[in-house]
Design an enzyme around this catalytic site. Structure first.
Site, mmCIF file in Angstrom:
data_model
loop_
_atom_site.group_PDB
_atom_site.id
_atom_site.type_symbol
_atom_site.label_atom_id
_atom_site.label_comp_id
_atom_site.label_asym_id
_atom_site.label_seq_id
_atom_site.Cartn_x
_atom_site.Cartn_y
_atom_site.Cartn_z
ATOM 1 N N CYS A 1 37.338 39.300 44.403
ATOM 2 C CA CYS A 1 36.384 40.253 43.845
ATOM 3 C C CYS A 1 37.132 41.560 43.591
ATOM 4 C CB CYS A 1 35.210 40.476 44.798
ATOM 5 S SG CYS A 1 34.068 41.747 44.221
ATOM 6 N N HIS B 1 36.349 32.439 34.954
ATOM 7 C CA HIS B 1 35.599 33.288 34.035
ATOM 8 C C HIS B 1 35.471 32.623 32.676
ATOM 9 C CE1 HIS B 1 35.515 36.907 36.585
ATOM 10 N NE2 HIS B 1 36.661 36.438 37.033
#
Length: 279
Positions: free
Chosen positions: A74, A160
């Site tokens: 993250c 992603h």
């Protein structure tokens, strides 16, 4: 019944519960995340960050989404993680080595901001992962509820799917298409989804649907993935500002092949919660 001390932090509105596990033990972190990340019945956060000692780096960071799933990395979280360490003077190093499921990540203090060496982007479909053949998963067409989405898949330690729109994403149906793409069977570990608009060669506007958390105000790894996709496609230069709902991140693809992300991290408050089981 025991007590757990925590700190609430955020990076551009992407918010976290950070628990220092150097001197206290949290059992069942997945269940803790589900309960306390809840914004109605808990503290409220997108993710739970846990700070541990490490045998291979300065510190270790574990990350749990609001749905209890553990994730690899993250970007906004690691900036908050580093700020916590520096503010508490847990080390005098200005460049940290942090063990994560995505490898060793290196945040660096840049004045009031934090720069993170995010490593090199991964394009191999098997390593992202995305179930297609070939060396790269760019310009894939997925039919999502009647919409033909053109996606570009990259891993920044986590998966992603970047989609470039023809207009600003302000009014785009992120909450409709985000979960459908996140859970599409082509992604065996699900995926984060970025909806982006290239304003010019130095600016990108982006909204993000995060795997396991829903739409958030910012996503550091998502900003990196979006910038990389734009750079590979020749849409921008190698240094861009990514405008997210919560603020801006500076993303640079340097000559060493690494992606560098620079942005703020803020502490909001400290607190204590009572939990039924602690070590």
């Amino acid at each position: 019944m025991g007590k757990i001390n925590f700190v609430k932090m955020h990076g551009l509105g992407n918010d976290f519960i950070l628990i220092d596990c150097l001197n206290q033990e949290l059992t069942e972190p997945s269940q803790f995340a589900i309960k306390y990340c809840n914004r109605r019945f808990g503290i409220g956060a997108d993710q739970l960050l846990l700070l541990y000692p490490s045998k291979i780096a300065d510190f270790k960071m574990r990350i749990f989404n609001a749905d209890g799933s553990e994730v690899e990395m993250c970007g906004n979280g690691i900036r908050c993680f580093a700020k916590y360490i520096w503010d508490r003077k847990l080390t005098d190093k200005e460049i940290l080595e942090v063990e994560t499921l995505a490898g060793i990540i290196k945040p660096r203090k840049i004045g009031e901001l934090v720069q993170v060496d995010m490593g090199e982007p991964e394009f191999s479909p098997s390593k992202i992962p995305v179930d297609i053949e070939g060396e790269k998963a760019f310009d894939l067409i997925l039919e999502i509820s009647g919409w033909h989405a053109r996606i570009n898949c990259i891993s920044m330690g986590n998966p992603h799917a970047v989609i470039f729109l023809d207009e600003e994403p302000k009014y785009f149906a992120v909450t409709k298409y985000g979960p459908l793409i996140e859970n599409h069977p082509i992604f065996p570990k699900k995926t984060n989804v970025e909806f982006a608009y290239v304003k010019n060669s130095h600016e990108i506007t982006m909204r993000v649907w995060e795997r396991g958390a829903g739409e958030t105000l910012a996503c550091g790894t998502g900003a990196c993935a979006t910038a990389v996709a734009a750079m590979v496609k020749g849409l921008t230069e190698k240094k861009v500002t990514v405008h997210l709902l919560g603020g801006d991140l500076l993303i640079e693809w340097a000559e060493d092949g690494h992606i560098y992300m620079t942005g703020p991290a803020e502490e909001v408050f400290e607190g204590t919660v009572k939990v039924p089981q602690i070590g």
